[in-house]
Design a protein around this motif. Structure first.
Motif, PDB file in Angstrom:
ATOM      1  N   LEU A 170      10.602  -0.744  14.324  1.00  0.00           N
ATOM      2  CA  LEU A 170      11.457  -0.844  15.606  1.00  0.00           C
ATOM      3  C   LEU A 170      12.746  -1.408  15.558  1.00  0.00           C
ATOM      4  N   ALA A 171      13.578  -0.825  16.462  1.00  0.00           N
ATOM      5  CA  ALA A 171      15.086  -1.109  16.108  1.00  0.00           C
ATOM      6  C   ALA A 171      15.447  -0.538  17.873  1.00  0.00           C
ATOM      7  N   THR A 172      15.017  -0.920  18.699  1.00  0.00           N
ATOM      8  CA  THR A 172      15.030  -0.797  19.961  1.00  0.00           C
ATOM      9  C   THR A 172      16.146  -1.490  20.161  1.00  0.00           C
ATOM     10  N   GLY A 173      17.184  -3.115  19.798  1.00  0.00           N
ATOM     11  CA  GLY A 173      17.844  -2.789  20.706  1.00  0.00           C
ATOM     12  C   GLY A 173      18.483  -4.440  21.632  1.00  0.00           C
ATOM     13  N   ALA A 174      18.706  -3.931  22.812  1.00  0.00           N
ATOM     14  CA  ALA A 174      18.850  -4.748  23.986  1.00  0.00           C
ATOM     15  C   ALA A 174      19.386  -3.930  24.787  1.00  0.00           C
ATOM     16  N   ALA A 177      38.923  -7.224  43.476  1.00  0.00           N
ATOM     17  CA  ALA A 177      37.773  -7.228  42.549  1.00  0.00           C
ATOM     18  C   ALA A 177      37.400  -4.931  42.935  1.00  0.00           C
ATOM     19  N   ASP A 178      38.334  -4.334  42.090  1.00  0.00           N
ATOM     20  CA  ASP A 178      38.345  -2.841  42.688  1.00  0.00           C
ATOM     21  C   ASP A 178      37.409  -1.956  41.167  1.00  0.00           C
ATOM     22  N   LEU A 179      36.961  -3.048  40.364  1.00  0.00           N
ATOM     23  CA  LEU A 179      36.607  -2.462  39.068  1.00  0.00           C
ATOM     24  C   LEU A 179      35.382  -4.075  38.689  1.00  0.00           C
ATOM     25  N   VAL A 180      33.761  -4.061  38.620  1.00  0.00           N
ATOM     26  CA  VAL A 180      33.582  -4.849  37.808  1.00  0.00           C
ATOM     27  C   VAL A 180      32.915  -4.359  37.500  1.00  0.00           C
ATOM     28  N   VAL A 181      32.863  -5.407  35.831  1.00  0.00           N
ATOM     29  CA  VAL A 181      31.458  -4.979  34.807  1.00  0.00           C
ATOM     30  C   VAL A 181      31.071  -6.533  34.499  1.00  0.00           C
ATOM     31  N   PHE A 182      29.957  -6.374  34.603  1.00  0.00           N
ATOM     32  CA  PHE A 182      29.178  -7.685  34.194  1.00  0.00           C
ATOM     33  C   PHE A 182      28.518  -7.915  33.057  1.00  0.00           C
ATOM     34  N   GLY A 183      29.422  -8.540  32.206  1.00  0.00           N
ATOM     35  CA  GLY A 183      28.775  -8.804  31.095  1.00  0.00           C
ATOM     36  C   GLY A 183      28.147 -10.595  30.674  1.00  0.00           C
ATOM     37  N   VAL A 184      27.284 -10.764  31.101  1.00  0.00           N
ATOM     38  CA  VAL A 184      26.337 -11.823  31.197  1.00  0.00           C
ATOM     39  C   VAL A 184      24.427 -11.694  30.322  1.00  0.00           C
ATOM     40  N   GLY A 185      25.129 -10.770  29.337  1.00  0.00           N
ATOM     41  CA  GLY A 185      24.098 -11.734  28.172  1.00  0.00           C
ATOM     42  C   GLY A 185      22.919  -9.944  28.473  1.00  0.00           C
ATOM     43  N   VAL A 186      22.052 -10.044  27.730  1.00  0.00           N
ATOM     44  CA  VAL A 186      20.719  -9.174  27.437  1.00  0.00           C
ATOM     45  C   VAL A 186      19.738  -9.065  27.497  1.00  0.00           C
ATOM     46  N   ARG A 187      19.150  -8.440  27.746  1.00  0.00           N
ATOM     47  CA  ARG A 187      17.683  -8.290  27.287  1.00  0.00           C
ATOM     48  C   ARG A 187      17.055  -7.750  26.447  1.00  0.00           C
ATOM     49  N   PRO A 188      16.469  -7.969  25.584  1.00  0.00           N
ATOM     50  CA  PRO A 188      15.752  -7.728  24.109  1.00  0.00           C
ATOM     51  C   PRO A 188      15.202  -6.611  24.946  1.00  0.00           C
ATOM     52  N   GLY A 189      15.080  -5.344  24.099  1.00  0.00           N
ATOM     53  CA  GLY A 189      14.406  -4.261  24.149  1.00  0.00           C
ATOM     54  C   GLY A 189      12.623  -4.477  23.124  1.00  0.00           C
ATOM     55  N   ALA A 190      11.827  -5.372  24.125  1.00  0.00           N
ATOM     56  CA  ALA A 190      10.903  -5.450  23.760  1.00  0.00           C
ATOM     57  C   ALA A 190       9.621  -4.677  25.118  1.00  0.00           C
ATOM     58  N   PRO A 231       0.664  -1.411   0.071  1.00  0.00           N
ATOM     59  CA  PRO A 231       0.357  -0.102   0.095  1.00  0.00           C
ATOM     60  C   PRO A 231       0.959   1.365  -0.213  1.00  0.00           C
ATOM     61  N   PRO A 232       0.012   2.769  -0.299  1.00  0.00           N
ATOM     62  CA  PRO A 232       1.346   3.595  -0.510  1.00  0.00           C
ATOM     63  C   PRO A 232       1.564   4.130   1.067  1.00  0.00           C
ATOM     64  N   VAL A 233       2.961   4.383   0.686  1.00  0.00           N
ATOM     65  CA  VAL A 233       3.035   5.005   2.541  1.00  0.00           C
ATOM     66  C   VAL A 233       3.549   6.371   2.194  1.00  0.00           C
ATOM     67  N   SER A 234       3.952   6.871   2.958  1.00  0.00           N
ATOM     68  CA  SER A 234       4.523   8.218   3.433  1.00  0.00           C
ATOM     69  C   SER A 234       5.201   9.152   4.681  1.00  0.00           C
ATOM     70  N   SER A 235       4.745   8.224   5.266  1.00  0.00           N
ATOM     71  CA  SER A 235       5.897   8.293   6.501  1.00  0.00           C
ATOM     72  C   SER A 235       6.210   6.971   7.208  1.00  0.00           C
ATOM     73  N   VAL A 236       7.104   7.098   7.279  1.00  0.00           N
ATOM     74  CA  VAL A 236       7.593   5.769   8.255  1.00  0.00           C
ATOM     75  C   VAL A 236       8.613   6.237   9.383  1.00  0.00           C
ATOM     76  N   VAL A 237       8.513   5.997  11.058  1.00  0.00           N
ATOM     77  CA  VAL A 237       9.270   6.411  11.999  1.00  0.00           C
ATOM     78  C   VAL A 237      10.179   5.153  12.482  1.00  0.00           C
ATOM     79  N   ILE A 238      11.151   5.224  13.002  1.00  0.00           N
ATOM     80  CA  ILE A 238      12.166   4.398  13.274  1.00  0.00           C
ATOM     81  C   ILE A 238      12.226   4.566  14.462  1.00  0.00           C
ATOM     82  N   VAL A 239      12.151   4.029  15.188  1.00  0.00           N
ATOM     83  CA  VAL A 239      12.143   3.981  16.985  1.00  0.00           C
ATOM     84  C   VAL A 239      13.671   3.556  17.118  1.00  0.00           C
ATOM     85  N   GLY A 240      14.390   3.741  17.617  1.00  0.00           N
ATOM     86  CA  GLY A 240      15.657   3.458  17.777  1.00  0.00           C
ATOM     87  C   GLY A 240      16.901   3.851  16.606  1.00  0.00           C
ATOM     88  N   ALA A 241      17.747   4.174  17.140  1.00  0.00           N
ATOM     89  CA  ALA A 241      18.949   5.603  16.678  1.00  0.00           C
ATOM     90  C   ALA A 241      20.249   4.896  16.941  1.00  0.00           C
TER      91      ALA A 241
END
Length: 428
Positions: A116-120, A247-260, A10-20
């Motif tokens: 929707l490009a809302t990442g994680a 542990a004077d600095l701790v970084v969690f690298g235990v995966g992500v949650r999708p931005g749903a 169908p004709p499309v005249s406007s697109v919004v993209i969420v997530g830059a």
């Protein structure tokens, strides 16, 4: 949804993209590249222009890449292409009936099609002490800027970095920290590093390299609690079994949650991501979801996948743009990934989990080799360390269906992928 017909045009005249991020910015560019002349609005909750994320855990943290170097395009390019940038404003609500998106600022954006490009977002372990100062995650530019300063401060004080999680981000961070001269420990709950993505042989190769570089690697261990000093800054990690690690600095690298969350609140189907069909449409055909947040049916692998990679983000952006412009095609791109740790550039083609045979070609002792992964007689993918030509050949083989190369052929003494490719291209 996977069996639904191709979308109409169908004709499309406007697109919004969420997530830059990569996916959102590439969608806008792909629409203009296809000649779409309607309104495009790209919404990002960060203030920064769309930027590349892979260098955040490597060059940016290490100080060899500046924030300006990360930008996908200069601001003038968006203006020249007629792409409206709305930055520093979060999408708060979707109104599917009205086909509009409401932002935190109160701005309402109407759309014919929404992407929707809302990442994680990174996960944090629910352990005592997780809220102490010096306990961090890494996802966006603001995270990376804060972590870069924290790494430098920890180095000046002679402190110790603890990375929780032996996946892509965690190992890249440990490698960067060691390159800066910081002492580092990696704690991984699984039996090996990057177990979801790599074969046992390649996992062991990476573990050996981290050990050689001076990183302490603890497998099959969990952080039970984090303890701080009187000022509330983390200093010690208590592991299961009672061992205490500096542990004077701790970084969690235990995966992500999708931005749903935004999609779920709008009544779209979700489940470990936003569920889409082969054309990346959600349960509302006027809304697409792409990139890290989208869970799609893969005909190639016969199951639902949610992939976190630049390749997937960019390829899905082009697929969604094609559908919006009335030229739909199912998403069937060959997945590929990469990581850089120390002098090792590891490239992965395909999804290799579930393989039942792995054949190594090249020179593992010299750090230049590939692991070809098969299920039965079918090539699933390959992991290549220092062998970029192998990586590209396997991507082409997978794009052609993965048929032809058998594990028996690959295991022949002296087998070489370049030579095999040359023979397979010759006419019968």
């Amino acid at each position: 949804m996977a069996g639904s017909p191709a979308p109409p045009a169908p004709p499309v005249s406007s697109v919004v993209i969420v997530g830059a991020g990569q996916a959102g910015a590439d969608t806008a560019a792909a629409l203009r590249g296809r000649g779409f002349s309607g309104r495009i609005t790209l919404v990002g909750e960060e203030e920064a222009l769309p930027y590349r994320r892979p260098p955040l855990s490597k060059g940016y943290l290490g100080g060899t890449v500046d924030a300006g170097d990360l930008e996908l395009l200069p601001a003038s390019s968006y203006a020249d292409q007629g792409i409206d940038l709305v930055l520093g404003d979060r999408a708060a609500r979707i109104d599917p009936e009205e086909r509009s998106v409401v932002l935190d600022s109160g701005t309402r954006l109407s759309y014919d099609r929404l992407v929707l490009a809302t990442g994680a977002r990174p996960r944090r372990l629910p352990v005592p002490g997780a809220d102490l100062d010096g306990v961090m995650t890494l996802r966006g530019l603001a995270d990376a800027a804060a972590l870069r300063e924290a790494l430098r401060g920890t180095l000046r004080e002679g402190g110790h970095l603890l990375v929780v999680g032996g996946g892509f981000v965690g190992l890249e961070l440990a490698a960067t920290a060691r390159g800066m001269g910081l002492e580092a420990t990696v704690v991984e709950v699984g039996p090996r590093l990057m177990a979801r993505a790599l074969s046992p042989g390649m996992s062991e190769h990476l573990r050996a390299e981290h050990l050689r570089q001076g990183v302490r690697v603890l497998l099959r261990r969990e952080v039970a609690a984090l303890r701080g000093d009187a000022s509330g800054h983390v200093r010690v990690a208590e592991l299961d079994g009672g061992e205490r690690v500096q542990a004077d600095l701790v970084v969690f690298g235990v995966g992500v949650r999708p931005g749903a969350e935004l999609a779920a609140a709008a009544g779209l189907e979700v489940g470990d991501g936003i569920l889409v069909d082969r054309w990346l449409r959600t349960s509302d055909p006027a809304i697409h979801a792409i990139g890290d947040c989208a869970r799609f049916p893969s005909a190639r692998y016969g199951r639902q996948l949610r992939l976190e990679s630049v390749q997937n983000a960019s390829d899905q952006a082009r697929c969604a743009a094609a559908a919006i412009c009335g030229d739909p095609a199912p998403y069937e791109a060959v997945p590929w990934f990469w990581t850089e740790q120390y002098a090792t550039r590891l490239q992965i083609a395909g999804i290799t989990d579930g393989h039942d045979r792995a054949v190594t070609v090249g020179d593992p002792s010299g750090g230049r080799f590939s692991v070809l992964c098969f299920r039965g007689e079918r090539l699933l993918g390959a992991e290549s360390a220092g062998r970029p030509a192998d990586h590209m050949i396997v991507r082409r083989l997978l794009a052609a269906g993965g048929a032809g190369l058998s594990p028996g052929e690959a295991a022949r003494p002296g087998f070489d992928l370049k030579e095999y490719q040359g023979r397979s291209r010759q006419p019968a």
